[in-house]
Each structure stands twice: as structure tokens, then as C-alpha cells.
Design an enzyme around this catalytic site. Sequence first.
Site, PDB file in Angstrom:
ATOM      1  N   LYS A  25     -18.678  41.463  -0.192  1.00 48.54           N
ATOM      2  CA  LYS A  25     -17.954  40.284  -0.681  1.00 48.54           C
ATOM      3  C   LYS A  25     -18.912  39.141  -0.994  1.00 48.54           C
ATOM      4  O   LYS A  25     -18.807  38.475  -2.032  1.00 48.54           O
ATOM      5  CB  LYS A  25     -16.923  39.838   0.360  1.00 48.54           C
TER       6      LYS A  25
ATOM      7  N   THR B 156     -13.934  35.350   4.245  1.00 53.92           N
ATOM      8  CA  THR B 156     -15.358  35.540   3.958  1.00 53.92           C
ATOM      9  C   THR B 156     -16.142  34.880   5.082  1.00 53.92           C
ATOM     10  O   THR B 156     -16.092  33.662   5.243  1.00 53.92           O
ATOM     11  CB  THR B 156     -15.735  34.922   2.607  1.00 53.92           C
TER      12      THR B 156
ATOM     13  N   ASN C 246     -13.806  30.147  15.795  1.00 57.78           N
ATOM     14  CA  ASN C 246     -12.993  29.346  16.711  1.00 57.78           C
ATOM     15  C   ASN C 246     -11.695  30.059  17.074  1.00 57.78           C
ATOM     16  O   ASN C 246     -11.255  30.033  18.225  1.00 57.78           O
ATOM     17  CB  ASN C 246     -12.697  27.983  16.086  1.00 57.78           C
TER      18      ASN C 246
ATOM     19  N   LEU D 152      -8.705  33.016   6.735  1.00 58.16           N
ATOM     20  CA  LEU D 152      -9.098  31.656   7.099  1.00 58.16           C
ATOM     21  C   LEU D 152     -10.193  31.126   6.173  1.00 58.16           C
ATOM     22  O   LEU D 152     -10.908  31.901   5.536  1.00 58.16           O
ATOM     23  CB  LEU D 152      -9.559  31.646   8.564  1.00 58.16           C
ATOM     24  N   PRO D 153     -10.351  29.792   6.107  1.00 65.46           N
ATOM     25  CA  PRO D 153     -11.250  29.197   5.099  1.00 65.46           C
ATOM     26  C   PRO D 153     -12.735  29.403   5.306  1.00 65.46           C
ATOM     27  O   PRO D 153     -13.504  29.302   4.356  1.00 65.46           O
ATOM     28  CB  PRO D 153     -10.907  27.696   5.179  1.00 65.46           C
TER      29      PRO D 153
END
Length: 297
Positions: free
Chosen positions: A178, A103, A76, A68-69
Amino acid sequence: MSTLSTIGFIGVGVMGEPICRHLAIKSGMRVIAHDRDLQPLQRLASHGVSAVTMKDIAEQADIIFMSLPSGAIVDNVVRGDGDGANGLLAMCRRGQILVDLSTSPVELTKALARDLEQAGILFADAPVMRTRAAAEAGTLAVPVGAQTELFLQLEPLLRTFAADVIHAGAVSTGQVVKILNNMVLYETVLALSEARAIGVRAGVEPDRLFSALSVGSADSFALRNHGMKAIAPQQFPEKAFPVVYAKKDLQYAVDLSEQVGVDATGAKNLIACFDKAIAAGHGDKYAPAISLVFEGK
């Protein structure tokens, strides 16, 4: 641990789609996926991936990957909104495994791990490193934060899309690696952007400058990829890892530095540069577009 038979995948975007495809082709397991964008799901269907709802994934999958971004979106998806009934935390069952390939902030990762553990759900953070091309080729690098037993169970699946899989330590350490990887990378990109601007004004062509640097002690992955392919020719396409995403990751690094009591001046300076690029209208361009700030554009 129980035998895994079904993989659920949430988020099949730029990185998630090829990762999901590699899992479908190489894992020998059934793969189901969910995304708001139907196009990548349609492409994945030719590889046997079934498009389903998030509720279906919670009910049917033994292991769930998220790509996910941002950390906010991960939060969420896991906790849901409103009363939380639509989040994985509420919908999943004891013994399921949840893996975050995104990330995400370190503190959020720790908090999610605590909540999931209380619900009997196993959790690992395994954010992916390297480029979209590496995702397509199945040669990503993945630092993993997880208990040893869980890491050993995950490793064969991670190796379907990664050439290097590193056990970084306990939950959240994958995110630490990361985030710091991206901090070091983009601080180097900033140095290359400054070098190009200075070099051009001093009379050295960008290609010659970077070619010379590549045989000196300034050689790096960032130079050969971001420098030679984007900064030197000033080519910063959209639909690649954009300035706004890079700024998000650097903010995670600054937040982490403050939590552990380190004054990360380089990272803070880089965020200021990202802000200038965004203000100039370059936020959606490939992240090395911070070079444009030094070109007066």
C-alpha cells in the site's frame, strides 16, 4: 479456526463507512461499530449496524476491523493510553481476529503483530487501495499481510467490499504494498503537475495536453483520474484525500526506504512539494493540489 458471527468495526469515516456498510449488507453477520462521529453511525443504522463502545466491540466481536486516519491512531486504539487498559490489546480475548484496513508504518505493524500474538490475538494488515468512489462501489483493492490460513478466512469478508484481494505475504507486507502504491501514484501526480505548468506556459491547453498524453506512453490511472479530473481543471475539493494525508503516507515510504537502505530521492522530493503546498495553505485540499505550487498559488 472458529466460526465468526459478529463483526466489530472501528472508524467509519470516508472509507470506513462504505466498507462497514458493505460488510453489513453482504457478510450475513451481525455488525457493530464505533466512531467519535455519530453521523455516519446514524446512517449505518439503517443497514442494521449497531453503534457501540470500543469496550463492547472487544467483548462481543469475533473479528474487528479498524479503518483509521494514521498509524499513531491505530497504535493508540490497540495499545490504549495511560496503563493501556482501554486498548484492544488489553480488552480483547484469545482467538479474536484484528484487521488493520488503515495505512500504518511497517515497523509499527510488525510491533503490534508481535504484541497481539503474545496475547493470543490473530492479526492481519489489509490496507485498502483505490478511491472513495471504489469504496462506495465495493471495488477496492486490498493487499493482505497475514498467515495463509488467516488470509483464507478473511478473504470472503474482504471481497464484500473489494474487487481485488491479494495475499502479499506475511504480516506487514500488505502495508509495504500500500505504501509503495501511494508513493508511485503521487510521484506520478507530481509529474502531471509539472507537466501542466510547463505545458500551459508553452501554449498548450491543459485538457488537450492530458488528452494527448492519455493516448501516448504517459497514460496512467493517475492521469485519467487525478490529472484529468483535478489537475487540468484545477479543482481540489476538501473532504477528499488531502495533502496532509498524502504526505503522511509518503513519509511512511521514506521511512521504509531508509530502513532497507534505499535512497528514495523521488519520494523525498515529493515530500518537499507537499510541505510547500501545506505552507501555502493547501493542506486540507485534495492531494493533487500540489499542482498549485507550480502555478504560484
